[in-house]
Design an enzyme around this catalytic site. Sequence first.
Site, PDB file in Angstrom:
ATOM      1  N   GLY A   1       4.195   7.433  -1.303  1.00 22.04           N
ATOM      2  CA  GLY A   1       5.475   7.043  -1.877  1.00 22.04           C
ATOM      3  C   GLY A   1       6.707   7.375  -1.060  1.00 22.04           C
ATOM      4  N   SER A   2       6.548   7.948   0.129  1.00 20.69           N
ATOM      5  CA  SER A   2       7.728   8.307   0.931  1.00 20.69           C
ATOM      6  C   SER A   2       8.527   7.072   1.328  1.00 20.69           C
ATOM      7  CB  SER A   2       7.290   9.068   2.189  1.00 20.69           C
ATOM      8  OG  SER A   2       6.633  10.260   1.850  1.00 20.69           O
TER       9      SER A   2
ATOM     10  N   ASP B   1      -0.595   0.262  -5.225  1.00 24.43           N
ATOM     11  CA  ASP B   1      -1.647   0.971  -4.504  1.00 24.43           C
ATOM     12  C   ASP B   1      -2.979   0.738  -5.193  1.00 24.43           C
ATOM     13  OD1 ASP B   1      -1.641   3.070  -2.111  1.00 24.43           O
ATOM     14  OD2 ASP B   1      -3.249   3.625  -3.479  1.00 24.43           O
TER      15      ASP B   1
ATOM     16  N   CYS C   1       0.887  -1.180   0.000  1.00 14.46           N
ATOM     17  CA  CYS C   1       0.000   0.000   0.000  1.00 14.46           C
ATOM     18  C   CYS C   1       0.916   1.219   0.000  1.00 14.46           C
ATOM     19  CB  CYS C   1      -0.922  -0.017   1.204  1.00 14.46           C
ATOM     20  SG  CYS C   1      -1.847  -1.563   1.412  1.00 14.46           S
TER      21      CYS C   1
ATOM     22  N   CYS D   1      -0.470   3.815  11.125  1.00 16.13           N
ATOM     23  CA  CYS D   1      -0.341   5.084  11.843  1.00 16.13           C
ATOM     24  C   CYS D   1      -1.570   5.255  12.740  1.00 16.13           C
ATOM     25  CB  CYS D   1      -0.179   6.251  10.876  1.00 16.13           C
ATOM     26  SG  CYS D   1      -1.443   6.347   9.607  1.00 16.13           S
TER      27      CYS D   1
END
Length: 848
Positions: free
Chosen positions: A193-194, A221, A189, A339
């Site tokens: 893109g970091s 994604d 996922c 997160c």
Amino acid sequence: MGGRRGSRTQRKHFKESRENVWKRPKTDSSSDPNNPNSNNTAWQPFATQNPSFDEYYKEQGLVSPEEWDAFMDMLRKPLPAAFRINSTSQFCDDIRSLLENDFMKSLQAEANEGSDLEPIKPLPWYPDNLGWQSNFSRMQIRKNQTLERFHEFLKLETEIGNISRQEAVSMVPPLFLDVHPDHFVLDMCAAPGSKTFQLLEIIHHSAKEGSLPDGMVLANDLDVQRCNLLIHQTKRMCTANLIVTNHEGQHFPGCRSHKNISNGSETTNKLEPSINQLLFDRVLCDVPCSGDGTLRKAPDIWRKWNGGMGNGLHCLQIHIAMRGLSLLKVGGRMVYSTCSMNPVENEAVVAEILRRCGGSVELVDVSNQLPQLIRRPGLRKWKVRDKGVWLASYQDVRKFRRNGIVPSMFPSGRNYMDPTDNSQKSENVENGNSEDVAQPDDPVSSSDNLEEEVSDLPLERCMRIVPHDQNTGAFFIAVLHKVSPLAVLAAAILDKSVSAQQNLSTKNDELHEKWSDQVTEEINGLESSSADGTDEKVEEVASEADGKISEVASEADEKISEVALETNLVGDGPDGVALETNSVAAQAPADKKIDSAKAGEKRKLQIQGKWRGVDPVLFFKDEAIINSIKTFYGIDESFPFSGHLVCRNSETNHVKRIYYVSKSVKDVLELNFRVGQQLKITSVGLKIFERQSSKEGTSAPCAFRISSEGLPVILPYITKQILYASPADFKHLLQYKTIKFADFVDAEFGQKAANLMLGCCVIVLREGGKTSSDFVQLDTSTIAIGCWKGRASVSVMVTAIDCQELLERLSARMETEKGTLAQEISGEPDEKQDMSGENINLNGGTQC
């Protein structure tokens, strides 16, 4: 990160409402907050409190009562900005030195003088001082010259790709993946893109200098728009080792092939084996989540948050994680992360994964890694909140709520049965169905008599990062190691799944055979006819057959996928039974496929099939164009061309861009062709050649120029159309963009430029002490730019921002060199010249 998927940001709310703030007259009584009849629609700061949030996490025991206030106070403060230096950048050391010796020291000095500014500082736990953190308001940036200079520096380097802005805790999961340069890595996922960018950095940084890594990153994604954001983010990396795909994570294709193709025939290639199934050494599973760990940067979550948000994502998170494990090689490592602070999305998911895998996967203890990162162990007990009711175990779940609340949400994961109904228990176990399990009617009263469940799994090996420990956001991370092929959940469920798959496959084979026979008869009939237009009719019939067979195969794939998902068997079955849903059309027996010979070789093969709206990925094999490029640039034969060039247009004459892929990406693309193109690829490879579209460009001997992105890859192999410029001339090119041959400082260089063929050329910066006749060793530190050699001048083909960044970097280097030289020849001011013997004005250069 997972929690930002589909959420709205504070900036968007501000945009929607700022017109009401600034355009309403101050005397307008309708906006008076003290007027009970006012219609106050002006934007207001987000409320940073939610009673449900307090109640939920106090009950879960996320932090101790003594630190609750500190925890909440930190959640209400804005999040400091964090960024990473790209370790693969040519100027990585320069940027790090500038941060350490200029910006950090300058701001520290101002802080020591009584200023309220906080100096920028490296993240103590990020390796090699490559991760940094700053905490300034917009007002401070406007008022402070050093901060304003730092802000402009940060914007420039971010756009170039030398720096990536990323939340500090978001940098943590890739660091625990233990990625090596030869690893195949799946980011399930991936958007925005970091973390993908970070994984690519690790692969390239640890690879052998001057060569592409043997590994690759496949970033996936679900959302097409987010895929575009992902592509934009990773494009700054300029890598040939990346594939971007667009699939649901829980249904990511297995790409299993039982055949090895060599030289166009089916053989067992022992000399150069290629991959027969897409399996990965590392998997990053940063799943969609409720995202309450991002409250500091997305305060709009405060008003939307409720205790049931995590419940609705729990099953999806399990399915994605199980799919990731099924795609992981034995001995490989997967990092599961969110997160979110909710244990239902974190520990409960990890516990269910371990239960389903039955010893095939273990939870890794990484507490001794990154010792300066403050983290807390995972929880072993928690409760579930449902419609205002606390549930201590699945036995407490009300009967009509059992569709939304599942056993895996609880620490034990047990599905409690009615002990008096053995026949019902037996039937439910056999069918894998718990809908008819008897439950107590009064969950509140029954929960009062039950002790809280405690997991018997080592969930303390998970890590939980909370905001007030190191002034960050919140994050959850679990590291999983696959020790053996995935075990079976239950034999009855497996039999049911496999049986359903076989029935669907058999039905599809029958339909496929029916259509094949019908098309063959029609084609034979057309071929025996002597009427005009036979070829067109043959192609029309074959094309129609392609569409119908593809449609049948697609429907069958969807049904098989649904069965596999319903039974939670999205991984490997026992004894090597594969449960991946491969393309049925690609796996149809050879005797049931349409014989192309019968079609008179008129039938066109389907190229991109079911992926509508996405350009096909094709290997570029036009030898005429490839040879013209090789000849024009004098590319050495050791550069691997064959099979490494791809394009997105089937018509060679209309190909605008040619992309270069690494050996690992090439292998994956070949596998994807063999299995019927199951991967929906939205981006692949590094743009290396681009067709000239200008009027002058079309008259050049070579129709393709070298792109800026691909130049570093091919630079060491170029022997023609390449020149070595002095620092003065190189800097002038960057400043003025176009220079006539006679206006170069080095007359010999100008003459050489005039002698080049019309078209693209490469200008390399040579060291100050060397002449244009000296040999220059090309390596990763070499600075070069693409230019266009016209009829009377040389023009740079580099963006304005790239030119600006290079100029600043060169000026800094020249200043350092000049200072060093001045120290060496101190006392001889008349010899303070550039090492090349040419006086250089570092502020503007010599006018041409």
